[in-house]
Design a protein around this motif. Structure first.
Motif, mmCIF file in Angstrom:
data_model
loop_
_atom_site.group_PDB
_atom_site.id
_atom_site.type_symbol
_atom_site.label_atom_id
_atom_site.label_comp_id
_atom_site.label_asym_id
_atom_site.label_seq_id
_atom_site.Cartn_x
_atom_site.Cartn_y
_atom_site.Cartn_z
ATOM 1 N N SER A 175 0.885 -1.317 0.049
ATOM 2 C CA SER A 175 -0.008 -0.117 -0.159
ATOM 3 C C SER A 175 0.689 1.180 0.086
ATOM 4 O O SER A 175 0.412 2.310 -0.711
ATOM 5 N N SER A 176 2.238 1.217 0.608
ATOM 6 C CA SER A 176 2.640 2.282 0.822
ATOM 7 C C SER A 176 3.394 2.433 -0.552
ATOM 8 O O SER A 176 3.712 3.559 -1.044
ATOM 9 N N SER A 177 4.046 1.552 -1.123
ATOM 10 C CA SER A 177 4.854 1.638 -2.418
ATOM 11 C C SER A 177 3.714 2.194 -3.563
ATOM 12 O O SER A 177 4.086 2.866 -4.575
ATOM 13 N N LEU A 185 1.509 13.607 -14.545
ATOM 14 C CA LEU A 185 0.657 13.970 -15.331
ATOM 15 C C LEU A 185 0.285 15.452 -15.309
ATOM 16 O O LEU A 185 0.042 16.261 -16.181
ATOM 17 N N LYS A 186 0.304 16.146 -13.899
ATOM 18 C CA LYS A 186 0.395 17.358 -14.013
ATOM 19 C C LYS A 186 1.559 18.120 -14.617
ATOM 20 O O LYS A 186 1.122 19.137 -15.070
ATOM 21 N N GLU A 219 1.473 6.299 -7.279
ATOM 22 C CA GLU A 219 0.478 6.980 -7.704
ATOM 23 C C GLU A 219 0.715 8.620 -7.456
ATOM 24 O O GLU A 219 0.493 9.083 -8.410
ATOM 25 N N GLN A 220 1.500 8.994 -6.512
ATOM 26 C CA GLN A 220 2.070 10.426 -6.344
ATOM 27 C C GLN A 220 2.989 10.457 -7.422
ATOM 28 O O GLN A 220 2.858 11.572 -7.968
#
Length: 52
Positions: free
Chosen positions: A4-6, A18-19, A11-12
């Motif tokens: 979950s942390s990876s 993308l931004k 995702e970050q």
């Protein structure tokens, strides 16, 4: 590290990339052919609203 942390870090990174791409694309001017197409569409829209 649990999955979950990876995943969160992945995702970050995706969000940041993308931004960055979006902001770069927004800075670019539209090519002339797109500007011409928009002008043609606006002219047709005006003709339709005027009853022509």
């Amino acid at each position: 590290m649990d999955s979950s942390s990876s995943k969160s870090k992945v995702e970050q990174q995706i969000d940041e990339n993308l931004k960055r791409v979006y902001n770069d694309a927004m800075k670019d001017e539209l090519p002339d052919r797109f500007m011409n197409l928009i002008a043609q569409l606006k002219a047709k829209e005006g003709a339709v609203s005027n009853g022509n």
